[in-house]
Scaffold this motif. Structure first.
Motif, mmCIF file in Angstrom:
data_model
loop_
_atom_site.group_PDB
_atom_site.id
_atom_site.type_symbol
_atom_site.label_atom_id
_atom_site.label_comp_id
_atom_site.label_asym_id
_atom_site.label_seq_id
_atom_site.Cartn_x
_atom_site.Cartn_y
_atom_site.Cartn_z
ATOM 1 N N ILE A 267 0.839 -1.205 0.000
ATOM 2 C CA ILE A 267 0.000 0.000 0.000
ATOM 3 C C ILE A 267 0.873 1.254 0.000
ATOM 4 C CG2 ILE A 267 -1.662 1.327 1.362
ATOM 5 C CD1 ILE A 267 -2.842 -1.368 2.253
ATOM 6 N N ILE A 268 1.980 1.227 0.752
ATOM 7 C CA ILE A 268 2.901 2.364 0.761
ATOM 8 C C ILE A 268 3.432 2.625 -0.644
ATOM 9 C CG2 ILE A 268 5.197 3.110 1.521
ATOM 10 C CD1 ILE A 268 4.562 1.688 4.214
ATOM 11 N N LEU A 269 3.792 1.544 -1.363
ATOM 12 C CA LEU A 269 4.255 1.713 -2.744
ATOM 13 C C LEU A 269 3.135 2.282 -3.616
ATOM 14 C CD1 LEU A 269 6.492 1.361 -4.822
ATOM 15 C CD2 LEU A 269 5.718 -1.001 -5.170
ATOM 16 N N ALA A 270 1.911 1.818 -3.400
ATOM 17 C CA ALA A 270 0.778 2.349 -4.165
ATOM 18 C C ALA A 270 0.587 3.841 -3.895
ATOM 19 C CB ALA A 270 -0.504 1.584 -3.810
ATOM 20 N N ILE A 271 0.717 4.244 -2.634
ATOM 21 C CA ILE A 271 0.578 5.657 -2.279
ATOM 22 C C ILE A 271 1.680 6.490 -2.922
ATOM 23 C CG2 ILE A 271 0.732 7.281 -0.340
ATOM 24 C CD1 ILE A 271 -0.768 5.146 1.333
ATOM 25 N N LYS A 272 2.912 5.952 -2.918
ATOM 26 C CA LYS A 272 4.015 6.654 -3.575
ATOM 27 C C LYS A 272 3.739 6.822 -5.063
ATOM 28 C CE LYS A 272 8.309 5.693 -2.618
ATOM 29 N NZ LYS A 272 8.858 6.962 -2.092
ATOM 30 N N LEU A 273 3.185 5.789 -5.707
ATOM 31 C CA LEU A 273 2.860 5.884 -7.130
ATOM 32 C C LEU A 273 1.791 6.946 -7.384
ATOM 33 C CD1 LEU A 273 2.826 2.104 -8.181
ATOM 34 C CD2 LEU A 273 4.562 3.810 -8.720
ATOM 35 N N VAL A 274 0.824 7.037 -6.465
ATOM 36 C CA VAL A 274 -0.229 8.045 -6.618
ATOM 37 C C VAL A 274 0.376 9.449 -6.583
ATOM 38 C CG1 VAL A 274 -2.259 9.085 -5.559
ATOM 39 C CG2 VAL A 274 -2.066 6.600 -5.671
ATOM 40 N N PHE A 275 1.215 9.715 -5.594
ATOM 41 C CA PHE A 275 1.761 11.053 -5.416
ATOM 42 C C PHE A 275 2.888 11.368 -6.398
ATOM 43 C CE2 PHE A 275 0.125 11.065 -0.900
ATOM 44 C CZ PHE A 275 -0.732 12.134 -1.101
ATOM 45 N N GLU A 276 3.769 10.400 -6.632
ATOM 46 C CA GLU A 276 5.026 10.687 -7.310
ATOM 47 C C GLU A 276 5.063 10.293 -8.778
ATOM 48 O OE1 GLU A 276 8.303 9.207 -4.980
ATOM 49 O OE2 GLU A 276 7.262 9.657 -3.110
ATOM 50 N N VAL A 277 4.054 9.546 -9.244
ATOM 51 C CA VAL A 277 4.051 9.125 -10.656
ATOM 52 C C VAL A 277 2.764 9.544 -11.356
ATOM 53 C CG1 VAL A 277 4.195 7.153 -12.239
ATOM 54 C CG2 VAL A 277 5.570 7.168 -10.146
ATOM 55 N N PHE A 278 1.631 9.093 -10.875
ATOM 56 C CA PHE A 278 0.387 9.274 -11.633
ATOM 57 C C PHE A 278 -0.377 10.538 -11.267
ATOM 58 C CE2 PHE A 278 0.999 4.577 -11.575
ATOM 59 C CZ PHE A 278 1.189 4.408 -12.929
ATOM 60 N N THR A 279 -0.281 10.997 -10.036
ATOM 61 C CA THR A 279 -1.033 12.105 -9.438
ATOM 62 C C THR A 279 -2.489 11.698 -9.184
ATOM 63 O OG1 THR A 279 -1.890 13.245 -11.412
ATOM 64 C CG2 THR A 279 0.358 13.778 -10.704
ATOM 65 N N VAL A 280 -3.056 12.320 -8.162
ATOM 66 C CA VAL A 280 -4.447 12.052 -7.789
ATOM 67 C C VAL A 280 -5.379 12.427 -8.940
ATOM 68 C CG1 VAL A 280 -6.302 12.698 -6.204
ATOM 69 C CG2 VAL A 280 -3.976 12.373 -5.331
ATOM 70 N N GLU A 281 -5.090 13.542 -9.616
ATOM 71 C CA GLU A 281 -5.952 14.021 -10.707
ATOM 72 C C GLU A 281 -6.018 13.010 -11.851
ATOM 73 O OE1 GLU A 281 -4.667 17.149 -8.110
ATOM 74 O OE2 GLU A 281 -3.452 15.764 -9.336
ATOM 75 N N THR A 282 -4.882 12.382 -12.162
ATOM 76 C CA THR A 282 -4.867 11.388 -13.233
ATOM 77 C C THR A 282 -5.722 10.175 -12.863
ATOM 78 O OG1 THR A 282 -2.655 12.057 -13.949
ATOM 79 C CG2 THR A 282 -3.384 9.857 -14.597
ATOM 80 N N LEU A 283 -5.626 9.714 -11.611
ATOM 81 C CA LEU A 283 -6.444 8.572 -11.171
ATOM 82 C C LEU A 283 -7.925 8.899 -11.266
ATOM 83 C CD1 LEU A 283 -4.596 7.130 -8.024
ATOM 84 C CD2 LEU A 283 -4.449 6.404 -10.387
ATOM 85 N N VAL A 284 -8.285 10.135 -10.927
ATOM 86 C CA VAL A 284 -9.691 10.545 -11.003
ATOM 87 C C VAL A 284 -10.142 10.604 -12.456
ATOM 88 C CG1 VAL A 284 -11.303 12.435 -10.567
ATOM 89 C CG2 VAL A 284 -9.627 11.793 -8.812
ATOM 90 N N GLU A 285 -9.303 11.186 -13.322
ATOM 91 C CA GLU A 285 -9.674 11.327 -14.733
ATOM 92 C C GLU A 285 -9.789 9.975 -15.428
ATOM 93 O OE1 GLU A 285 -8.033 13.581 -18.774
ATOM 94 O OE2 GLU A 285 -7.356 14.233 -16.780
#
Length: 503
Positions: A267-285
């Protein structure tokens, strides 16, 4: 961002290297108790150094990268360190140290002497892999340590050597391989369309693709594969079926490490990917956030439903973990910084609480002659009052009673939900209410059962000083998270802010 390298900047690399080095030299140690002392010294030293690192990066409000080797982007191996990563490393060290300290007696009783040192080899590898996944700044390093963590986890489950342990390990390994395979496939496709492996360069490439609309479908497939893979490995509903079998058949120390820390590493790696690679906005879009939100809400409810119907305590705790993992993914799926903050705090709350619960459960089962049925554990707290108090604290925390860690995370989830509108707001608040009620329905009967005074005379369990020390510290840490949580939240907010500023 600082570019000079000093002693403090070397702490993350030293921590990972020291953990892996101890794993390499432990086979030379034939005495399991000496291997245990080496492991304890290593985790304690890494924990102290992680605190030093945390204090420094918070005071300086800095983030920095540490390049391993001499290969530049896109193939280099890098670590990224900031307040959030340092805080997570402290959490991993504390929970690892306390769990193994409390469960040492169980390890030496249930593992044959000639295999005890191998158990600590895998603990060292597990600890090093979790630290690497916390600090990594490139996707390849992340994947390599996912595989190391998977292999080490399977060995921890297999440690007992029983038929049930073999079945549980096989089940866990199959799910783990599927999750790793999906993640690797996503990495390969992502490298194909961005040409990068380091997080910052990948983030730039993805931002460009999102702006131009190129590879939109491919990017959606990539994100889906990677997060489904990590969801499978972290036992997100409905990919949870390996958990009860694995945790119910292994040592309670292994269950505590696996539930409290190993699931959180993914989950920590997933959170890092959200913040540091994909961004929250990209996941929402890309609508990936919606999928995680739905699966998280379902996990919150269904994990608790399964736990209510479970009569064996270890399996009940395993299903409870499924519900708590659901909380975290629901928070990520909210698609907001507030939701991410609540999810990160729940990683801490659940890691501390569930590891404590599993260790207490091990003490109860041992006192009951190996019987795990709740009806056989009546009066268990009278045999070991300290374990009974710790289990009660853990149960109240998981239910969400004020003053304990679990209450704060649920409060932050509710606060994050208030930023939402419409159906999503209703679903979050309803899921929180239903889940808390269900939590009470299976934890309170367990607490009542262990404190029910049996008719026959109770023989007190011999409590080792190490077990007593670890239980007291577990309780203190839980109360600190429940009462003195504000500085921890401040560090998390600072870490998130610095990530958003520097990437």
């Amino acid at each position: 961002m600082e570019h000079h390298v000093n002693f403090v900047h070397n702490i993350p690399f030293f921590s990972i290297f020291f953990a892996m080095f101890c794993g390499i030299i432990t086979p030379l140690i034939k005495n399991g108790r000496i291997a245990r002392r080496l492991h304890g010294f290593m985790v304690l030293l890494v924990g102290i150094l992680s605190v030093v690192l945390l204090v420094n990066v918070v005071q300086d409000q800095e983030t920095y990268t540490f390049m391993m080797g001499h290969f530049p982007a896109p193939w280099g191996n890098e670590l990224r360190i900031g307040p959030l990563e340092a805080l997570l490393a402290v959490m991993v060290s504390v929970v690892m140290f306390l769990t193994i300290t409390a469960g040492s007696d169980v390890i030496f009783k249930e593992i044959v002497p000639e295999k005890q040192n191998f158990y600590f080899i895998m603990l060292n590898a597990t600890f090093g892999a979790m630290l690497a996944m916390t600090y990594t700044n490139d996707i390849f390093t992340g994947y390599v340590f996912i595989e190391i963590l998977t292999i080490a986890s399977c060995t921890l489950i297999l440690a007992k050597g029983t038929k049930q342990a073999i079945v549980g390990t096989t089940h866990y390994l199959v799910f783990g391989c599927v999750g790793s395979g999906l993640f690797l496939l996503g990495v390969c496709i992502l490298y194909g369309i961005t040409g990068q492996l380091l997080f910052p360069q990948m983030k730039e490439g993805i931002a460009l693709l999102m702006a131009t609309g190129d590879y939109h479908f491919a990017l959606m497939i990539v994100v889906s594969l990677m997060f489904v893979g990590l969801g499978i490995k972290s036992a997100l509903f409905p990919f949870h079926s390996a958990l009860p079998t694995a945790y119910g058949s292994t040592l309670t120390t292994s269950s505590g490490i696996l539930s409290g820390l190993v699931l959180k590493a993914y989950i920590i790696l997933a959170i890092k990917l959200v913040f540091e690679v994909f961004t929250v906005e990209t996941l929402v879009e890309l609508k990936i956030a919606d999928v995680m939100f739905v699966l998280g809400v379902l996990g919150m409810v269904m994990g608790s439903v399964y736990a209510v119907h479970e009569s064996r305590m270890k399996r009940m705790l395993a299903y409870s973990s499924v519900a708590q993992i659901g909380y975290i993914f629901m928070g990520i799926g909210l698609g907001s910084v507030a939701g991410m903050l609540a999810a990160i705090f729940h990683v801490f709350a659940h890691a501390v609480t569930k590891s404590m619960l599993f260790v207490c459960c091990g003490s109860f089962v041992e006192g009951a002659g190996g019987k795990e049925q709740l009806e056989n554990l009546k009066g268990a707290a009278h045999r070991n009052p300290l374990a009974g108090i710790a289990f009660t604290v853990g149960a109240l925390s998981m239910i969400g009673v004020p003053l304990f860690a679990g209450f704060i995370s649920k409060l932050y989830f509710a606060t994050a939900a208030l930023e939402m509108t419409g159906l999503r707001l209703v679903l979050v608040l309803a899921a929180l209410a239903i889940s808390m009620i269900l939590n009470a329905m299976y934890f309170l009967p367990s607490v009542i059962a262990i404190w029910t005074r049996p008719k026959e005379e109770v023989q007190k369990t011999q409590i080792s000083p190490l077990f007593a020390l670890a239980m007291v510290l577990f309780i203190v840490v839980n109360l600190v998270l429940g009462i003195g949580y504000r500085p921890i939240i401040d560090v998390m907010e600072l870490g998130i802010e610095l990530i958003q500023m520097t990437l």
